[in-house]
Scaffold this motif. Structure first.
Motif, PDB file in Angstrom:
ATOM      1  N   GLY A   8       0.775  -1.228   0.000  1.00  0.00           N
ATOM      2  CA  GLY A   8       0.000   0.000   0.000  1.00  0.00           C
ATOM      3  C   GLY A   8       0.812   1.286   0.000  1.00  0.00           C
ATOM      4  N   GLY A   9       2.117   1.163   0.061  1.00  0.00           N
ATOM      5  CA  GLY A   9       2.944   2.355   0.037  1.00  0.00           C
ATOM      6  C   GLY A   9       2.951   3.014  -1.332  1.00  0.00           C
ATOM      7  N   GLY A  10       3.546   4.193  -1.398  1.00  0.00           N
ATOM      8  CA  GLY A  10       3.631   4.895  -2.662  1.00  0.00           C
ATOM      9  C   GLY A  10       4.014   6.340  -2.474  1.00  0.00           C
ATOM     10  N   LEU A  11       3.850   7.107  -3.527  1.00  0.00           N
ATOM     11  CA  LEU A  11       4.151   8.539  -3.515  1.00  0.00           C
ATOM     12  C   LEU A  11       2.846   9.310  -3.356  1.00  0.00           C
ATOM     13  N   VAL A  12       2.822  10.232  -2.418  1.00  0.00           N
ATOM     14  CA  VAL A  12       1.627  11.014  -2.165  1.00  0.00           C
ATOM     15  C   VAL A  12       2.036  12.451  -1.860  1.00  0.00           C
ATOM     16  N   GLN A  13       1.190  13.390  -2.204  1.00  0.00           N
ATOM     17  CA  GLN A  13       1.477  14.790  -1.925  1.00  0.00           C
ATOM     18  C   GLN A  13       1.199  15.107  -0.460  1.00  0.00           C
ATOM     19  N   TRP A 117       9.243  -9.561  11.403  1.00  0.00           N
ATOM     20  CA  TRP A 117       9.087  -8.357  10.598  1.00  0.00           C
ATOM     21  C   TRP A 117       8.741  -8.673   9.151  1.00  0.00           C
ATOM     22  N   GLY A 118       7.918  -7.779   8.570  1.00  0.00           N
ATOM     23  CA  GLY A 118       7.682  -7.847   7.141  1.00  0.00           C
ATOM     24  C   GLY A 118       8.842  -7.215   6.388  1.00  0.00           C
ATOM     25  N   GLN A 119       8.710  -7.161   5.066  1.00  0.00           N
ATOM     26  CA  GLN A 119       9.792  -6.638   4.222  1.00  0.00           C
ATOM     27  C   GLN A 119       9.753  -5.122   4.094  1.00  0.00           C
ATOM     28  N   GLY A 120       8.647  -4.510   4.490  1.00  0.00           N
ATOM     29  CA  GLY A 120       8.519  -3.066   4.446  1.00  0.00           C
ATOM     30  C   GLY A 120       7.890  -2.563   3.161  1.00  0.00           C
ATOM     31  N   THR A 121       7.309  -1.377   3.250  1.00  0.00           N
ATOM     32  CA  THR A 121       6.743  -0.712   2.075  1.00  0.00           C
ATOM     33  C   THR A 121       7.113   0.767   2.144  1.00  0.00           C
ATOM     34  N   GLN A 122       7.549   1.314   1.023  1.00  0.00           N
ATOM     35  CA  GLN A 122       8.043   2.682   0.994  1.00  0.00           C
ATOM     36  C   GLN A 122       6.886   3.673   0.900  1.00  0.00           C
ATOM     37  N   VAL A 123       6.929   4.668   1.757  1.00  0.00           N
ATOM     38  CA  VAL A 123       5.995   5.791   1.705  1.00  0.00           C
ATOM     39  C   VAL A 123       6.796   7.062   1.480  1.00  0.00           C
TER      40      VAL A 123
END
Length: 127
Positions: A8-13, A117-123
């Motif tokens: 669910g991570g991603g690029l957001v303003q 731990w999970g692998q992580g998601t970039q925000v």
């Protein structure tokens, strides 16, 4: 083997929203405290918040109170992190982890005892 997978991570303003998911396998999330953590470049990992077993109490670090919400969907065996009013300083890799030290673990402000731990998601919050 216990597994947690974040998505669910991603690029957001700035000011935007994201919802992260933490899907668990080989254990039932309802029976254990689940925590969310983040690590920004060059910084130590910090606890964002957690939710106790059986839909119990939640804890949030001061910097995200009122903006982030942790919830659980037992049917999907998944824990969510709803992030609103995002700020550039929220940029980090976000991880979820479980406190599997015993059944019905409770979320504490110290946020210790978490593993698997999970692998992580970039925000990334940027204009």
């Amino acid at each position: 083997q216990v597994q947690l997978v974040e998505s669910g991570g991603g690029l957001v303003q700035p000011g935007g929203s994201l919802r992260l998911s933490c899907a668990a396998s080989r254990f039932t999330v309802d029976y254990y405290a689940i925590g969310w953590f983040r690590q920004a470049p060059g910084k130590e990992r910090e606890g964002v918040g957690c939710i106790s077993s059986s839909g119990g109490r939640t804890y949030y670090t001061d910097s995200v109170k009122g903006r982030f919400t942790i919830s659980r969907d037992n049917a999907k065996n998944t824990v969510f992190l709803q992030m609103n009013s995002l700020k550039p300083e929220d940029t980090a890799v976000y991880y979820c982890a479980a406190d599997l030290r015993g059944l019905f673990t409770v979320c504490e402000s110290s946020m210790t005892g978490f593993g698997s731990w999970g692998q992580g998601t970039q925000v990334t919050v940027s204009s």
